[in-house]
Design an enzyme around this catalytic site. Sequence first.
Site, short mmCIF file in Angstrom:
data_model
loop_
_atom_site.label_atom_id
_atom_site.label_comp_id
_atom_site.label_asym_id
_atom_site.label_seq_id
_atom_site.Cartn_x
_atom_site.Cartn_y
_atom_site.Cartn_z
N CYS A 130 0.79 -1.15 0.01
CA CYS A 130 0.06 -0.18 -0.09
C CYS A 130 0.85 1.13 -0.13
CB CYS A 130 -0.92 0.13 1.20
SG CYS A 130 -2.54 -1.13 1.20
N HIS A 133 2.12 1.72 -3.46
CA HIS A 133 0.92 1.92 -4.56
C HIS A 133 0.61 3.43 -4.37
CE1 HIS A 133 -2.84 0.80 -6.61
NE2 HIS A 133 -3.23 1.88 -5.74
N GLU A 134 0.32 3.87 -3.15
CA GLU A 134 -0.11 5.21 -2.81
C GLU A 134 0.89 6.25 -3.42
OE1 GLU A 134 -3.21 4.95 -2.94
OE2 GLU A 134 -3.80 3.48 -2.05
N ILE A 135 2.21 6.06 -2.69
CA ILE A 135 3.35 7.03 -3.13
C ILE A 135 3.53 7.07 -4.65
CG2 ILE A 135 5.90 7.34 -3.15
CD1 ILE A 135 5.68 6.40 -0.03
#
Length: 165
Positions: A130, A133-135
């Site tokens: 996560c 993915h988010e970065i």
Amino acid sequence: MTIRPIVRYPDRRLSMPARAVTAFDDALRELAQDLLDTMRAAPGIGITAPHIGVPLRVVVLELDAKEGPQTYVNPEIEWASLEMILHREGSVSMPGVNDEVQRHARVRISYRDLDGNAQTEESEALRAVCHQHEIDQLDGLFWIQRLSRLKRERLVKKFEKISRG
């Protein structure tokens, strides 16, 4: 409680790098709460400000109900393990499709909390996936760009079909 509209793929805002947060104020706390409300309604386990059209480096994750939500402001990956794992990923901006993405098994990130205090966190497994993915999303890299061209094209066609209803 404010649930904001989610930017849908292939909106170009999803491919634009987000700006660093410079003001740690009530507006930032309100944005973090709106992100949490929007993510829960989607539903999802992670969301970034660009997912709701706000080009700022803010991530909200909620992977465990007991642990509760976590907000990361201006997160950056400081270190990543050589060991890689495959994990099935998707996005609130592209609901209904997912695929396995190769990611580092462990990462260490630096970030600021909602008060502007510097923090670091080491993560593994789902949390590490996560974080990466988010970065990536904050950097303007939508998750399907990590797939082969063939897989990406297949997913885009499937999403277009789902979106037409």
